[in-house]
Design a protein around this motif. Structure first.
Motif, short mmCIF file in Angstrom:
data_model
loop_
_atom_site.label_atom_id
_atom_site.label_comp_id
_atom_site.label_asym_id
_atom_site.label_seq_id
_atom_site.Cartn_x
_atom_site.Cartn_y
_atom_site.Cartn_z
N UNK B 1 0.83 -1.22 0.00
CA UNK B 1 0.00 0.00 0.00
C UNK B 1 0.86 1.26 0.00
N UNK B 2 0.29 2.35 -0.46
CA UNK B 2 1.01 3.62 -0.52
C UNK B 2 1.18 4.20 0.88
N UNK B 20 -9.94 10.55 -5.76
CA UNK B 20 -8.61 9.94 -5.79
C UNK B 20 -8.59 8.71 -4.87
N UNK B 21 -7.70 7.78 -5.18
CA UNK B 21 -7.46 6.66 -4.28
C UNK B 21 -6.43 7.09 -3.23
N UNK B 22 -6.79 6.92 -1.96
CA UNK B 22 -5.87 7.29 -0.88
C UNK B 22 -5.78 6.14 0.11
N UNK B 79 -11.41 5.03 -2.22
CA UNK B 79 -11.66 6.21 -3.04
C UNK B 79 -12.34 7.27 -2.18
N UNK B 80 -11.72 8.44 -2.11
CA UNK B 80 -12.25 9.56 -1.32
C UNK B 80 -13.31 10.25 -2.17
N UNK B 93 -14.67 5.26 0.23
CA UNK B 93 -15.18 3.95 -0.18
C UNK B 93 -14.01 2.98 -0.23
N UNK B 94 -14.04 1.99 0.67
CA UNK B 94 -12.87 1.13 0.88
C UNK B 94 -12.73 0.10 -0.23
N UNK B 95 -11.51 0.01 -0.75
CA UNK B 95 -11.18 -1.07 -1.69
C UNK B 95 -10.31 -2.13 -1.01
#
Lengths: 458, 458
Positions: B1-2, B20-22, B79-80, B93-95
């Protein structure tokens, strides 16, 4: 008279004051009298620099002025002007000098060379000496640098407790705190009737409490006094000193080293930028090389080496050390110096130390080592010590049972039970940093009022 | 993960993260599960705001996620996105959700209303509660405000000593500090053989030492822990608390009030600007009016009235006070409240107090009063106490001989002998300021680890 101007403003923004009439307020470091004029070396403590004040027979009350003694407080109105001969390139030609407070002829801080030992005996006056004006302003600037770094990097400042009932921090001998009237004590003390209902002491570290806050705020730091009751009379030990102890959740050993390096460079750079006059003075005081050393630190990259590899480097160095390097032993000063000055020629993180010689709360790597790291810096040796913390409840409990009772630290174990996570932190002795920043060798001379065995003055 | 993003950054700069994906890392405050989806109230402690995390059957390991308990530490990638229904107007929204550390079902900090008394018993967990995340971040922000104000105004930060041998500071009962083994003590203790060679205690004030530094640096301040051993169990007393004590050379009572007013407004404005989320939460917590009160303070002008005129105002007010106001007596809470809320409708400096009820070091005005000043603030009462200091050697000596032996404080008298000058300073209890800033009523709830009679936990 008008509101006084600080020397800090006058000398740093000198161009805008040239040939203006200004008022200054401060003290006389040295008064040299000639027949028809006189020179006063004047300071006001706002900058590590003196201003030369000149007066002559045109100055009102010339004869009265000639009687003013060293150490006196004065208000001076005069014309600020360039003067190639004066120390700062400027001087103040006085049009009026008013005495605010005199000092007797036997003022203990006369303008001559005093030993550091003598100055320690006049701790209420030594902050006025040039060396200590430089040292204690660097102390101030470094403290501001530390708060600025952590604030800008979203660390929350935590005041960890000073009085503690934890006897298990394990970092050193503790001072007892009590309200039991010792003069009337007969037999064993009943701590249930002491102020806190139990035996209490002065903290040796805020780390364990900082971990509580890291689990709530992600990144925190302490900056407060800590205490050691060791009967140790060395240049580097004091009984009361200040510590900085940052702690970070979701951070491992590598992340910890990133922060430590960034932090130290920030603080050194900040002091270089914000205390240039003080560092210039200190550079001269310690025979040169101070500013070069600090500048090199800022521009360096900190090497990272495993403890066992570092020991191998020492063993294979061909150097005959006084203390033989061994796998399992601590690093002596000479070993640290070889690593920073010869092997790496840079600061070095030495990481993953033998479990036996490190503290109970450090993360077990499973190979006989723990995830501890010491930062070694050229000219200073060890400046910080840190570790990833053991976050496994069962492993920590076993380790705590080995070293002492877990009763008073059950809350510390709880942190691993309730939403624990990878976390890490380090500790830095503030005075150790100041010794590095100032070139001053004795911790007694970077502490405003040093407390050491047998000494508790002012 | 980032690398994880702080909620502070995500929510304050939300626009740039939308869609964005955070990755975020923190803890679960509340987990609400539905059949095909779930909501996690998530916090990471970097801001006094929660983020709603949504997951559904598309999220990998849906069933595993549904088992994650309140209090657990997690890493979430997602995704925020905007969400009108969510508290902050945004949700994640959790991936992917990864558990970093679990918490048992009986985690003591469940998402329900807990009493402050209960939360004090779990002091190692309460910093995670929303109220305390707000309170302790305001504590942090206020501390930064204080350092920033004094740094910007050329005050030097001084660490006054914690352990002291002065028994004469006179501000309150003291804790004794010793290394004498009490269990083995037989008869009177021999302080010559105690750690410092004399009887030692915890400081009640750094003022006297701050005066030493003011005579060297012109303007200084302390910000450190102080101690009182009073057996007092009230909402406003703690045994260990932090004090701010600025001291200024070449400054009189009027100059002192100028600084006090400027300082307090700066600190309040700084907190309003730098802790808006925390203050919004606290404003709701205390039923509204907090932010209005603080804003009014910043915009107010502080009135200045002589003590005797203030007493006349009270006597002639027509109000029937429980405590009759008398010339020579102290001001009761109700008197302070009348002055700020009715007579002046603003903060008030009450100055020039009767000599008999004030400390020995305050400047004698020669008319039965001393140049002392208390600042009274609406909604807080007395927030600071200060004075111009007695700078006349002989007057101070007489006064010191009246109240106690001058032996241990001869250095304090020396400051009047060696280049003394008009000087002044004030003291502010940091926790008293925090009670004012947060609307929290009990000092135990603005101290990270309160020490009070019978209590010394964590």
């Amino acid at each position: 008279m008008k509101k006084a101007t600080d020397l800090r403003e006058l000398l740093r923004q000198s161009a805008q004051f040239v040939d203006q009439t200004v008022t200054v307020q401060g003290w006389i470091r040295n008064h040299r009298k000639q027949k028809n004029f006189g020179f006063i070396m004047f300071y006001d403590g706002t900058i590590a620099a003196d201003l030369q004040i000149v007066y002559d027979t045109e100055t009102p009350d010339f004869e009265g002025i000639q009687k003013i003694t060293n150490g006196s407080a004065i208000t001076v109105e005069g014309v600020f002007r360039t003067s190639p001969g004066a120390g700062q390139g400027y001087e103040l030609y006085a049009t009026a000098i008013k005495v605010e407070g005199t000092a007797p002829e036997d003022y203990p801080l006369q303008p001559k060379k005093h030993s550091l030992e003598y100055l320690r005996t006049i701790g209420h006056l030594r902050p006025r000496a040039r060396l200590f004006q430089a040292a204690f302003r660097v102390r101030h600037v470094a403290a501001q640098a530390i708060h600025t770094y952590f604030r800008e990097n979203n660390f929350v400042y935590v005041h960890s407790p000073i009085i503690t009932a934890n006897d298990a921090e394990g970092a050193g001998e503790m001072f007892q705190v009590t309200t039991i009237p010792l003069e009337k004590l007969k037999g064993e003390p009943d701590y249930k009737r002491d102020f806190f209902g139990q035996k209490a002491a002065l903290t040796v570290s805020g780390q364990l409490e900082a971990e509580i806050f890291a689990m709530a705020f992600k990144r925190v730091y302490t900056f407060g006094p800590t205490f050691r009751a060791e009967n140790s009379n060395t240049k580097t030990h004091a009984s009361e000193f200040w510590m900085i102890e940052p702690e970070m959740a979701f951070c491992d050993l590598e992340g910890l080293m990133d922060v430590e390096e960034d932090y130290l460079k920030f603080v050194v750079r900040y002091v270089l930028e914000n205390a240039p006059e003080e560092l210039a003075f200190l550079d001269k005081y310690c025979g040169g090389g101070l500013i070069d050393k600090l500048t090199a630190l800022v521009e360096s990259e900190v090497a990272r080496v495993d403890y066992h590899d570092a020991i191998d480097l020492l063993i294979n160095s061909g150097v005959e050390f006084e203390n033989e390097p061994t796998h399992g032993g601590d690093l002596a000063k000479e070993h640290e110096k070889y690593l920073t000055d010869v092997a790496f020629q840079s600061p070095v993180f030495v990481k993953n130390w033998p479990k036996e010689i490190k503290a109970f709360y450090m993360k077990d790597n499973g190979d006989g080592t723990v995830a501890a790291v010491d930062m070694l810096v050229p000219g200073a040796g060890e400046l910080t010590g840190g570790s990833q913390r053991e976050d496994d409840y069962n492993k920590l409990k076993v380790r705590m049972d080995e070293v002492h009772s877990t009763d008073s630290l059950s809350w510390y174990l709880d942190l691993r039970k309730y939403g624990g996570c990878t976390h890490a932190g380090f500790g830095m002795g503030f005075e150790r940093l100041l010794i590095y920043l100032t070139g001053i060798e004795n911790i007694r001379d970077v502490l405003p009022f040093p407390r050491t065995p047998g000494t508790c003055d002012f």
